[in-house]
Motif scaffolding. Sequence first.
Motif, PDB file in Angstrom:
ATOM      1  N   TYR A 132       0.842  -1.203   0.000  1.00 44.93           N
ATOM      2  CA  TYR A 132       0.000   0.000   0.000  1.00 44.93           C
ATOM      3  C   TYR A 132       0.880   1.256   0.000  1.00 44.93           C
ATOM      4  CZ  TYR A 132      -0.384   3.292   3.927  1.00 44.93           C
ATOM      5  OH  TYR A 132      -0.179   4.348   4.782  1.00 44.93           O
ATOM      6  N   SER A 133       1.974   1.214   0.793  1.00 45.84           N
ATOM      7  CA  SER A 133       2.819   2.407   0.894  1.00 45.84           C
ATOM      8  C   SER A 133       3.505   2.699  -0.440  1.00 45.84           C
ATOM      9  CB  SER A 133       3.838   2.268   2.023  1.00 45.84           C
ATOM     10  OG  SER A 133       4.907   1.409   1.650  1.00 45.84           O
ATOM     11  N   HIS A 183       0.805   4.337  -2.827  1.00 45.15           N
ATOM     12  CA  HIS A 183       0.549   5.743  -2.514  1.00 45.15           C
ATOM     13  C   HIS A 183       1.787   6.613  -2.759  1.00 45.15           C
ATOM     14  CE1 HIS A 183      -3.410   5.309   0.033  1.00 45.15           C
ATOM     15  NE2 HIS A 183      -3.509   4.818  -1.178  1.00 45.15           N
ATOM     16  N   ASP A 193      -5.659   2.050   0.089  1.00 48.12           N
ATOM     17  CA  ASP A 193      -6.510   2.086   1.280  1.00 48.12           C
ATOM     18  C   ASP A 193      -6.981   0.687   1.657  1.00 48.12           C
ATOM     19  OD1 ASP A 193      -6.269   4.832   1.215  1.00 48.12           O
ATOM     20  OD2 ASP A 193      -8.270   5.191   0.375  1.00 48.12           O
ATOM     21  N   LEU A 219      -4.135  -1.549   3.074  1.00 44.72           N
ATOM     22  CA  LEU A 219      -3.819  -1.190   4.461  1.00 44.72           C
ATOM     23  C   LEU A 219      -4.882  -1.744   5.410  1.00 44.72           C
ATOM     24  CD1 LEU A 219      -2.285   0.380   6.660  1.00 44.72           C
ATOM     25  CD2 LEU A 219      -3.502   2.447   5.962  1.00 44.72           C
ATOM     26  N   VAL A 253       4.309   6.588   7.721  1.00 42.40           N
ATOM     27  CA  VAL A 253       3.637   7.710   7.053  1.00 42.40           C
ATOM     28  C   VAL A 253       4.345   9.031   7.390  1.00 42.40           C
ATOM     29  CG1 VAL A 253       1.493   9.018   6.812  1.00 42.40           C
ATOM     30  CG2 VAL A 253       1.397   6.540   6.938  1.00 42.40           C
ATOM     31  N   TYR A 273     -10.892   9.781   7.508  1.00 47.40           N
ATOM     32  CA  TYR A 273      -9.947   9.411   6.435  1.00 47.40           C
ATOM     33  C   TYR A 273     -10.685   9.211   5.122  1.00 47.40           C
ATOM     34  CZ  TYR A 273      -9.733   4.817   4.163  1.00 47.40           C
ATOM     35  OH  TYR A 273      -9.936   3.774   3.299  1.00 47.40           O
ATOM     36  N   HIS A 318      -9.946  11.215   1.522  1.00 51.99           N
ATOM     37  CA  HIS A 318      -9.578  10.564   0.261  1.00 51.99           C
ATOM     38  C   HIS A 318     -10.685  10.719  -0.791  1.00 51.99           C
ATOM     39  CE1 HIS A 318      -6.025   7.813   1.728  1.00 51.99           C
ATOM     40  NE2 HIS A 318      -5.834   9.083   1.953  1.00 51.99           N
ATOM     41  N   ASP A 365      -4.157   8.288   5.181  1.00 55.69           N
ATOM     42  CA  ASP A 365      -3.474   7.037   5.517  1.00 55.69           C
ATOM     43  C   ASP A 365      -3.195   6.951   7.022  1.00 55.69           C
ATOM     44  OD1 ASP A 365      -3.409   6.477   2.816  1.00 55.69           O
ATOM     45  OD2 ASP A 365      -1.298   7.008   2.547  1.00 55.69           O
ATOM     46  N   THR A 418      -4.685   4.283   9.830  1.00 57.65           N
ATOM     47  CA  THR A 418      -3.766   3.484  10.632  1.00 57.65           C
ATOM     48  C   THR A 418      -3.969   3.749  12.119  1.00 57.65           C
ATOM     49  OG1 THR A 418      -2.210   3.801   8.808  1.00 57.65           O
ATOM     50  CG2 THR A 418      -1.344   2.797  10.809  1.00 57.65           C
TER      51      THR A 418
END
Lengths: 307, 307
Positions: free
Chosen positions: A91-92, A95, A127, A130, A168, B91, B95, B127, B131
């Motif tokens: 996911y990271s 993004h 999204d 995650l 993040v 969130y 988005h 994000d 989290t």
Amino acid sequence: MQGPFYRKTVTTFDFENYLKGKQQEVNAALEKLWKDVVAPPTPLIPAMRYSLLAGGKRLRPILCIAGCEAAGGSQADVMPVACALELVHTYSLIHDDLPAMDDDDLRRGKPTCHKEFDEATAVLAGDALLTAAFETIAAAGCDQRGDALKWLEVIHLVARAAGYSGMVQGQMMDISSGKEITLEELDTIYLLKTGALIEASVQAGAILGGGGSGEINALGAYGRKIGLAFQIVDDILDVEGKTEIIGKPVGSDQAHEKATGHSLMGREQAKARANELIDSALQELSLFGAKGEPLVALARYIVNRRR
Amino acid sequence: MQGPFYRKTVTTFDFENYLKGKQQEVNAALEKLWKDVVAPPTPLIPAMRYSLLAGGKRLRPILCIAGCEAAGGSQADVMPVACALELVHTYSLIHDDLPAMDDDDLRRGKPTCHKEFDEATAVLAGDALLTAAFETIAAAGCDQRGDALKWLEVIHLVARAAGYSGMVQGQMMDISSGKEITLEELDTIYLLKTGALIEASVQAGAILGGGGSGEINALGAYGRKIGLAFQIVDDILDVEGKTEIIGKPVGSDQAHEKATGHSLMGREQAKARANELIDSALQELSLFGAKGEPLVALARYIVNRRR
């Protein structure tokens, strides 16, 4: 092409086979995720699977499994957590590659998610990956039932490492940083952006493998050090590598005018520093004896890798 | 301006005070999050707090607390989960508002996150909020220690409702849908995009409040129905409302050429349907007697609200 720069030492442990085997097992577990899910006909799950199965090194899952086994547990105990760590990592990447962020077109040699699909789909696929990470860990913890508190601890650990006090935040610092940055600030970025999740990967394995607090702490220190070394080596590869090998445009950090360890301290010093960090990480493994051999080899792999 | 269209019934329960009180308590708990965190000087936490504290209705947290209290628990048991639900909701708004998605400039009467900050910061703030939701629930579960398995169940429930089989999938369907859509498909979008998290909110409260499976199931059915009604009312408000009152440009769905319940079945029929859903939701509450009064009032509020 440069050769490996970390000195080789003799060991009976067959790392090449170990790595290949673990990668295959992790890939098989990832491949099963959402394969047969009955879902609306949107590109969401295809996009999640596209990026997830694009062929990464699976370093975080393997570190998690190795941490678990070093602490006395077995791979089956942590495979869902190992998969979840790869979901967070993927996911990271999705993004980070977005036009508003690093704006990369290639990842692991293939079009990035927003290039293959579109930007909205890439945001949502990230999204969903995650979210699925936490769903996967929680589901496994509910199924296992044995020691729910440990599973909660693992969720807490992973979330903390991934969020505003970890990954993040590191990405936020990274995209706001320019050439005017000290080596110390760069270390903070690396520790947050890469080190935190790598540290959590090894520690999560140790917790579920039944490790005591001494073992869990030692693996945390090991993880932080190899995580920092990993990112330093990434800088070096970014300059030295070839696009075909590392799978993203060479010098993309330079093109974006970002400071890197490489540009701040020079290549040779950066390599020496990565080696020192690995030496120091290996000292943290003294508790584990032969059970720590995969972790030793993984640390060396991190500085020897070519992509 | 239209008046409330759901018939009023006499009750001794003072909902206005209840709602105001709960909103204040939830806001106080949200206000404390990351207020004193020592973090790098990036816009990440300011952006998270900007969107979180922009003044929403706090419907999901209050439904969670009401579900908990209906099942016999107390507000303190679930406040961290109530907050986490608002983090997930916030969130999703950040988005959804991004240029690649709904491309909205206003939210709750203020500039959207990517307008106030920038797009990269908005992606990362979303994000980090998502989290942090799981970090918050896991931390509370670890602290509480009593019944870790229930906390794991709540994490699983929230993640499933928020991800590829719930909210994110609903948003994916929503942005891919045009005018060519059946009422049934629209229901699916609404149930996934809005219903799933509302259902999980009430159920999470019931689980931690010590509810039995009959109570948890009844509250799930209640949640699905009010969630669907909520979205139908949103459509109506989108057409009827004024920008100053609902805080986003009126007719933005129409401008984007999206089908809505309103456009598919007409305003009067849409209102009648929302009322039917609320009636049916109220029948699910028969188990709870007087303890269900806040849930009854919340369901009515959903169709009577003007924004």
